[in-house]
Design a protein around this motif. Sequence first.
Motif, PDB file in Angstrom:
ATOM      1  N   TYR A 150     -25.720 -28.043 -17.243  1.00 44.50           N
ATOM      2  CA  TYR A 150     -24.459 -27.304 -17.369  1.00 44.50           C
ATOM      3  C   TYR A 150     -24.395 -26.159 -16.357  1.00 44.50           C
ATOM      4  CZ  TYR A 150     -20.719 -24.498 -19.466  1.00 44.50           C
ATOM      5  OH  TYR A 150     -19.575 -23.784 -19.684  1.00 44.50           O
ATOM      6  N   ARG A 157     -19.009 -26.811  -9.306  1.00 34.90           N
ATOM      7  CA  ARG A 157     -17.558 -26.620  -9.362  1.00 34.90           C
ATOM      8  C   ARG A 157     -17.129 -25.470  -8.437  1.00 34.90           C
ATOM      9  NH1 ARG A 157     -14.542 -25.526 -15.072  1.00 34.90           N
ATOM     10  NH2 ARG A 157     -14.245 -27.797 -15.174  1.00 34.90           N
ATOM     11  N   GLU A 167     -15.254 -32.089 -13.329  1.00 32.31           N
ATOM     12  CA  GLU A 167     -15.348 -31.801 -14.756  1.00 32.31           C
ATOM     13  C   GLU A 167     -16.659 -32.340 -15.316  1.00 32.31           C
ATOM     14  OE1 GLU A 167     -13.022 -29.882 -15.877  1.00 32.31           O
ATOM     15  OE2 GLU A 167     -11.742 -30.085 -14.105  1.00 32.31           O
ATOM     16  N   SER A 191     -15.138 -30.329 -20.483  1.00 36.54           N
ATOM     17  CA  SER A 191     -14.611 -29.141 -19.812  1.00 36.54           C
ATOM     18  C   SER A 191     -13.091 -29.161 -19.882  1.00 36.54           C
ATOM     19  CB  SER A 191     -15.101 -29.094 -18.363  1.00 36.54           C
ATOM     20  OG  SER A 191     -14.756 -30.275 -17.679  1.00 36.54           O
ATOM     21  N   ASP A 192     -12.466 -28.019 -19.591  1.00 43.08           N
ATOM     22  CA  ASP A 192     -11.033 -27.871 -19.872  1.00 43.08           C
ATOM     23  C   ASP A 192     -10.140 -28.835 -19.084  1.00 43.08           C
ATOM     24  OD1 ASP A 192     -11.240 -26.745 -17.356  1.00 43.08           O
ATOM     25  OD2 ASP A 192     -10.884 -24.696 -18.009  1.00 43.08           O
ATOM     26  N   ASP A 213     -12.497 -23.666 -22.089  1.00 42.34           N
ATOM     27  CA  ASP A 213     -13.884 -24.085 -22.301  1.00 42.34           C
ATOM     28  C   ASP A 213     -14.876 -22.943 -22.065  1.00 42.34           C
ATOM     29  OD1 ASP A 213     -13.517 -23.826 -19.591  1.00 42.34           O
ATOM     30  OD2 ASP A 213     -14.524 -25.706 -19.052  1.00 42.34           O
ATOM     31  N   ASN A 275     -16.811 -24.814 -25.160  1.00 36.98           N
ATOM     32  CA  ASN A 275     -16.735 -23.359 -25.216  1.00 36.98           C
ATOM     33  C   ASN A 275     -17.783 -22.747 -26.133  1.00 36.98           C
ATOM     34  OD1 ASN A 275     -15.793 -24.091 -27.715  1.00 36.98           O
ATOM     35  ND2 ASN A 275     -13.671 -23.483 -27.341  1.00 36.98           N
TER      36      ASN A 275
END
Length: 884
Positions: A150, A157, A167, A191-192, A213, A275
Amino acid sequence: MDAIKRFFRKVSLLFNRDRFRAELDEEMAFHRTQTEREYEAHGMSSEAARLASLRRFGNVTHLKERSHEQVRFRFEQVLQDVRFALRQLRKNPGFAATAIGVLALGIGASVALFAFVDAALIKPLPFAGPNQLMSVYETVPSCLLCNVSYQNFLDWRRESHSFAALEAWGYARYTLHEQGSTEMADGARVSDGFFRALGVKPMLGRDFYAGEDRPGSPRTALISYAAWQKRFGGTSDIIGKTTQLDDLPYTVIGVLPQNFHFAVRGESDFWTALNDPDGCQKRRGCHSLFGIARLKEGVSVAAASAEMTAIAAQLEKQYPDSNRGFGAVVRPLSEAVIGQVRPVLLVLLSGAGLLLLIACVNVVSLLLVRSEGRRQEIALREALGASTSRLMGQFVIEGLVLVMAGSIAGLGSALVGIRLLLSLIPPERLEAMPYLEGLGLNARVLAFTAAIAILAAIFFAVAPAFRLKKRDLRGDLAEGSRGAGGRAWKRLGSRLVTVELATAVVLLVGAGLFGKSLYRLLHVDIGFEPERLASVVVSIPKNYTTDARVMALQRALVARVEALPKVKSASIASSTPVRDWDGGVNVAAAGRPLPKERVDVPERDVSAEYLPTLGARLLRGRYFTEAENDPAKPRVVVINETMAKQFFPGEDAVGKELQYVQSKEKVQVIGVIADVKEGQLDTPNRGAMYVPFNQDSWGSFNLVVRTASREQVKDTAALLLTITRAVHEVDKEIPVAGGMSISEMIRTSNAAYLRRTSAWLVGGFAVLALILSVVGLYGVIAYSVAQRTREIGVRMALGASRQSVHTLVLKEAGLLIAIGIALGLISSVTAATLMRKLLFGTAVWDVSTLAGVAALLGAAALVASYIPARRAAGVNPIEALRAE
């Protein structure tokens, strides 16, 4: 061949009158214009040249009428040929039924397999811009396509520029409390921008907001359409409602479309935002997620992969402890969806294609022998004025009629085959294959059917027409049909039979190799005793808030299950054997220089009873004791033999220490066991380590049970129900799922399933090919013998014995059989080389398989040849000569 092309062009014009008229007008205008230019070149004015051109060509309307009359005459010829072809089939029902049935079998198998290939490999993924969707992996030597950290994902990103979106998602399993019962629900944490990257919009409600997130954001969830219907009754006021997942409140913000299915995850009821990072995701060295990305316009996969490699190299320098040896790679998302299915489908489609080839050769053989019997008829028609193109047109029409009938029947058999193949796929595997939903005869499949039908029609038309070009008119009129069949067998039938036999050998060898691979796969040494073992997945409720309570719960569960009748022992493990292995943890021998290449090994958290319950063979040292499950005790580990040789070559590993590279924590080796298959059956053994279940004990674990008697585990459903009841006696709020016997787990593993499917289907094709080729051989020889009755009668009248006639026929048949089998064996080794990645423990030139196939096919072919040979030896020479 030119005559056949002209014929097909004429037929196409018959059914497109507007095109014919337009082409006719265009051609006439072209010739008039050319003529006018010639007159003008000789000094005539434009108007005079135009009038002279019109006078030269005459009445335009009359010319068009003559052309249309010619077309109508040809159309009547086609209809006449169609009626004649239908009469021929009605007069020969045996021939018609055999040819159409064989053709339907070959077309049906090919179309059914192509439908699967189309769904899996050709049809694009059901997302916007599917060719731009990528999977992004981390990679180390021990895990080429590995899960993503993560923390590394966040850096990816921020640093990458090749993607319009990058993502992440990860597996999740939630505990639900509904109507007084507790159960598990599959889910995913994303992820968002996950759904925006896929181009998927909720059918109700909204998607995740940008930033939703981030840690500390409100807990929100999207639900699948199936979960909406099943769990919430499909009510429209679901948006904004709160549901309890793992005893935590989540607000439902949207419902996903009914046709949405993310195949890589499989069925998932709840999609929650990332999140609330767990302990793993807070550590850079823990890899638990998967990356997906959408390429920017104009960016290639290679360019994106190169950029990610550069970013990974920079992170390796920045975080040497956690990222040592880690790279990154980009692959199309379709590869992750299809996985190992691609080579299997291509092999099966090739097998179906070979079966179709045998079917077509069989039908061509029938047509050729039948055309040889019609040589006198064809010669008579030519003597009466029929042109070559007219005769060839007749063969084309007959081939088209036959193919149309076979194709219609083949489509019916393809539908049956598709339904049958779908029924053979276990429901849990179908969940991971959403591309098979709605599988049937779509436009691409019908186009494929039309293509092979056209090729077959040309094949069926060309072969008799080619023979027609080599005819002798006077000889055919004088000779008749008898005796011609014998020459047909020698010149054409023999060649077709060798093709059939060689193709059958390829399929039989393929089936034999797959069967032997499956046998060896299921008998590979897995390092433990799978009989009388079963496992269920248990999730720990969130109200167990301390390590002490968790350990007490685990002890209570083991004790209660062990108290069940006929249960010999029970234990706990973070994962069971014969599963896809993970990247593992980075370890090294303590006090020694780090190896040049990073070494990651799977780490299994187990209870003290696990290894004895599993039946793992202890080679040196000892197993764990119950006291070592105490987190306060010194850290100890049991390793397998491969790991002992890898880290301590030539030494006794017991008593040595290993060190976690990132945390620097040391553990002592107390035992060495024989390798347990901690991965798929077809993967090589790999170093693995087992630690006491006193770390990372939150979440879910496997409860592994060994029964005292073989009969107890045979009724797996009853055993699992008994285990579930025992668990609920300890705490009724504990959800239990995923129950299965270990033997069943092995039989249904990915490696075994793919090879079993390949073995069964290729074996089925091989059996059909064997039958068709042997029947084809029998038919050609039997027809040849029937046509050579006079010759055989003369031989016997001149003193030939029955045994010599018998030997003559068998000798000719044996030569064909030997040639066909020899060509087939050579082709088989080539074909097996192409599919060697699907074989396990079996060489492509496996002598026993090749010899067995040669013996089987040779024996079957000789039996088929023996019957007409015996009939030939029984000919009465007097009656044969009198009949002639």
